[in-house]
Write a protein that holds these residues in place. Structure first.
Motif, PDB file in Angstrom:
ATOM      1  N   ASP A  49       2.479  47.729  -0.131  1.00  0.00           N
ATOM      2  CA  ASP A  49       2.935  46.707  -1.075  1.00  0.00           C
ATOM      3  C   ASP A  49       2.871  45.319  -0.457  1.00  0.00           C
ATOM      4  OD1 ASP A  49       3.482  48.519  -3.114  1.00  0.00           O
ATOM      5  OD2 ASP A  49       5.521  48.857  -2.396  1.00  0.00           O
ATOM      6  N   ARG A  50       3.327  45.228   0.797  1.00  0.00           N
ATOM      7  CA  ARG A  50       3.341  43.946   1.501  1.00  0.00           C
ATOM      8  C   ARG A  50       2.966  44.151   2.949  1.00  0.00           C
ATOM      9  NH1 ARG A  50       9.210  42.532   0.674  1.00  0.00           N
ATOM     10  NH2 ARG A  50       9.327  43.978  -1.030  1.00  0.00           N
ATOM     11  N   VAL A  51       2.220  43.213   3.478  1.00  0.00           N
ATOM     12  CA  VAL A  51       1.903  43.208   4.903  1.00  0.00           C
ATOM     13  C   VAL A  51       1.662  41.761   5.311  1.00  0.00           C
ATOM     14  CG1 VAL A  51      -0.576  43.583   4.598  1.00  0.00           C
ATOM     15  CG2 VAL A  51       0.533  44.311   6.718  1.00  0.00           C
ATOM     16  N   ALA A  52       2.070  41.428   6.529  1.00  0.00           N
ATOM     17  CA  ALA A  52       1.909  40.065   7.032  1.00  0.00           C
ATOM     18  C   ALA A  52       1.346  40.114   8.443  1.00  0.00           C
ATOM     19  CB  ALA A  52       3.262  39.349   7.038  1.00  0.00           C
ATOM     20  N   VAL A  53       0.729  39.023   8.845  1.00  0.00           N
ATOM     21  CA  VAL A  53       0.246  38.900  10.215  1.00  0.00           C
ATOM     22  C   VAL A  53       1.453  39.077  11.140  1.00  0.00           C
ATOM     23  CG1 VAL A  53      -0.745  37.312  11.910  1.00  0.00           C
ATOM     24  CG2 VAL A  53      -1.704  37.450   9.598  1.00  0.00           C
ATOM     25  N   GLY A  54       1.278  39.890  12.151  1.00  0.00           N
ATOM     26  CA  GLY A  54       2.343  40.179  13.102  1.00  0.00           C
ATOM     27  C   GLY A  54       3.046  41.499  12.829  1.00  0.00           C
ATOM     28  N   ASP A  55       2.897  42.025  11.612  1.00  0.00           N
ATOM     29  CA  ASP A  55       3.486  43.327  11.285  1.00  0.00           C
ATOM     30  C   ASP A  55       2.779  44.426  12.075  1.00  0.00           C
ATOM     31  OD1 ASP A  55       5.184  42.237   9.399  1.00  0.00           O
ATOM     32  OD2 ASP A  55       4.077  42.997   7.662  1.00  0.00           O
ATOM     33  N   TYR A  56       3.520  45.490  12.309  1.00  0.00           N
ATOM     34  CA  TYR A  56       2.920  46.707  12.852  1.00  0.00           C
ATOM     35  C   TYR A  56       2.734  47.677  11.702  1.00  0.00           C
ATOM     36  CZ  TYR A  56       3.361  45.278  17.664  1.00  0.00           C
ATOM     37  OH  TYR A  56       3.206  44.612  18.851  1.00  0.00           O
ATOM     38  N   VAL A  57       1.584  48.325  11.680  1.00  0.00           N
ATOM     39  CA  VAL A  57       1.297  49.310  10.640  1.00  0.00           C
ATOM     40  C   VAL A  57       0.963  50.629  11.305  1.00  0.00           C
ATOM     41  CG1 VAL A  57       0.504  47.618   8.944  1.00  0.00           C
ATOM     42  CG2 VAL A  57      -1.153  48.645  10.497  1.00  0.00           C
ATOM     43  N   LEU A  58       1.219  51.700  10.589  1.00  0.00           N
ATOM     44  CA  LEU A  58       0.827  53.025  11.035  1.00  0.00           C
ATOM     45  C   LEU A  58      -0.562  53.272  10.470  1.00  0.00           C
ATOM     46  CD1 LEU A  58       2.059  55.213  12.735  1.00  0.00           C
ATOM     47  CD2 LEU A  58       3.015  56.210  10.680  1.00  0.00           C
ATOM     48  N   LEU A  59      -1.542  53.374  11.345  1.00  0.00           N
ATOM     49  CA  LEU A  59      -2.956  53.411  10.984  1.00  0.00           C
ATOM     50  C   LEU A  59      -3.505  54.831  11.084  1.00  0.00           C
ATOM     51  CD1 LEU A  59      -5.621  51.823  10.476  1.00  0.00           C
ATOM     52  CD2 LEU A  59      -5.784  51.569  12.951  1.00  0.00           C
ATOM     53  N   HIS A  60      -4.184  55.267  10.033  1.00  0.00           N
ATOM     54  CA  HIS A  60      -4.823  56.584  10.024  1.00  0.00           C
ATOM     55  C   HIS A  60      -6.152  56.487   9.293  1.00  0.00           C
ATOM     56  CE1 HIS A  60      -5.218  60.903  10.091  1.00  0.00           C
ATOM     57  NE2 HIS A  60      -5.326  60.938   8.778  1.00  0.00           N
ATOM     58  N   VAL A  61      -7.196  56.922   9.927  1.00  0.00           N
ATOM     59  CA  VAL A  61      -8.569  56.907   9.422  1.00  0.00           C
ATOM     60  C   VAL A  61      -8.936  55.615   8.679  1.00  0.00           C
ATOM     61  CG1 VAL A  61      -8.922  59.402   9.408  1.00  0.00           C
ATOM     62  CG2 VAL A  61      -8.020  58.319   7.364  1.00  0.00           C
ATOM     63  N   GLY A  62      -8.568  54.489   9.284  1.00  0.00           N
ATOM     64  CA  GLY A  62      -8.972  53.202   8.734  1.00  0.00           C
ATOM     65  C   GLY A  62      -8.080  52.635   7.652  1.00  0.00           C
ATOM     66  N   TYR A  63      -6.953  53.297   7.376  1.00  0.00           N
ATOM     67  CA  TYR A  63      -6.018  52.841   6.342  1.00  0.00           C
ATOM     68  C   TYR A  63      -4.617  52.676   6.926  1.00  0.00           C
ATOM     69  CZ  TYR A  63      -9.599  53.978   2.977  1.00  0.00           C
ATOM     70  OH  TYR A  63     -10.779  54.000   2.271  1.00  0.00           O
ATOM     71  N   ALA A  64      -3.974  51.574   6.595  1.00  0.00           N
ATOM     72  CA  ALA A  64      -2.573  51.380   6.965  1.00  0.00           C
ATOM     73  C   ALA A  64      -1.725  52.167   5.976  1.00  0.00           C
ATOM     74  CB  ALA A  64      -2.213  49.900   6.916  1.00  0.00           C
ATOM     75  N   LEU A  65      -0.915  53.089   6.492  1.00  0.00           N
ATOM     76  CA  LEU A  65      -0.102  53.949   5.636  1.00  0.00           C
ATOM     77  C   LEU A  65       1.288  53.383   5.385  1.00  0.00           C
ATOM     78  CD1 LEU A  65      -0.985  57.388   7.235  1.00  0.00           C
ATOM     79  CD2 LEU A  65      -2.043  56.287   5.252  1.00  0.00           C
ATOM     80  N   HIS A  66       1.878  52.757   6.416  1.00  0.00           N
ATOM     81  CA  HIS A  66       3.237  52.208   6.343  1.00  0.00           C
ATOM     82  C   HIS A  66       3.345  51.037   7.300  1.00  0.00           C
ATOM     83  CE1 HIS A  66       4.754  55.798   4.313  1.00  0.00           C
ATOM     84  NE2 HIS A  66       4.112  56.512   5.212  1.00  0.00           N
ATOM     85  N   THR A  67       4.278  50.144   7.036  1.00  0.00           N
ATOM     86  CA  THR A  67       4.654  49.168   8.053  1.00  0.00           C
ATOM     87  C   THR A  67       5.802  49.778   8.839  1.00  0.00           C
ATOM     88  OG1 THR A  67       6.159  48.030   6.534  1.00  0.00           O
ATOM     89  CG2 THR A  67       3.936  47.130   6.734  1.00  0.00           C
ATOM     90  N   ILE A  68       5.859  49.456  10.133  1.00  0.00           N
ATOM     91  CA  ILE A  68       6.939  49.933  10.992  1.00  0.00           C
ATOM     92  C   ILE A  68       7.411  48.778  11.852  1.00  0.00           C
ATOM     93  CG2 ILE A  68       6.155  52.341  10.996  1.00  0.00           C
ATOM     94  CD1 ILE A  68       4.974  51.860  13.773  1.00  0.00           C
ATOM     95  N   SER A  69       8.599  48.910  12.400  1.00  0.00           N
ATOM     96  CA  SER A  69       9.141  47.852  13.246  1.00  0.00           C
ATOM     97  C   SER A  69       8.408  47.813  14.589  1.00  0.00           C
ATOM     98  CB  SER A  69      10.633  48.087  13.491  1.00  0.00           C
ATOM     99  OG  SER A  69      10.815  49.213  14.336  1.00  0.00           O
ATOM    100  N   GLU A  70       8.504  46.689  15.257  1.00  0.00           N
ATOM    101  CA  GLU A  70       7.891  46.561  16.577  1.00  0.00           C
ATOM    102  C   GLU A  70       8.511  47.579  17.539  1.00  0.00           C
ATOM    103  OE1 GLU A  70       6.973  43.226  20.031  1.00  0.00           O
ATOM    104  OE2 GLU A  70       8.052  42.626  18.232  1.00  0.00           O
TER     105      GLU A  70
END
Length: 87
Positions: A35-56
């Motif tokens: 839904d939302r992502v910003a520069v500096g966010d951490y994302v959980l990456l799987h096969v080229g797709y960000a699935l979720h944002t997670i904390s640092e």
């Protein structure tokens, strides 16, 4: 092996794409599932797709556990080879 791995967003692009960085590897991935992502966010990456944002903190814990289990190097190498990169 292709596990979901934390990566930091370094740039956002048109068409729900972003650039992420991990271990010196830089990749363009899809963020269309978020839904939302910003520069500096951490994302959980799987096969080229960000699935979720997670904390640092969560990203650091996950990366530390993966390194301890001997999985991190293989995942970074797979990421560098382009396996699972979003189109």
């Amino acid at each position: 092996m292709c596990l979901a791995i934390p990566a930091r967003v370094t740039a956002l692009h048109d068409d729900a794409m972003a650039t992420v960085s991990l271990g010196g590897v830089v990749k363009t991935i899809s963020v269309a599932l978020l839904d939302r992502v910003a520069v500096g966010d951490y994302v959980l990456l799987h096969v080229g797709y960000a699935l979720h944002t997670i904390s640092e903190a969560e990203a650091e814990r996950t990366l530390a556990m993966m390194a301890e289990g001997g999985l991190l190097e293989a995942e970074i190498a797979e990421m560098a080879d382009g396996a699972g990169e979003a189109a």
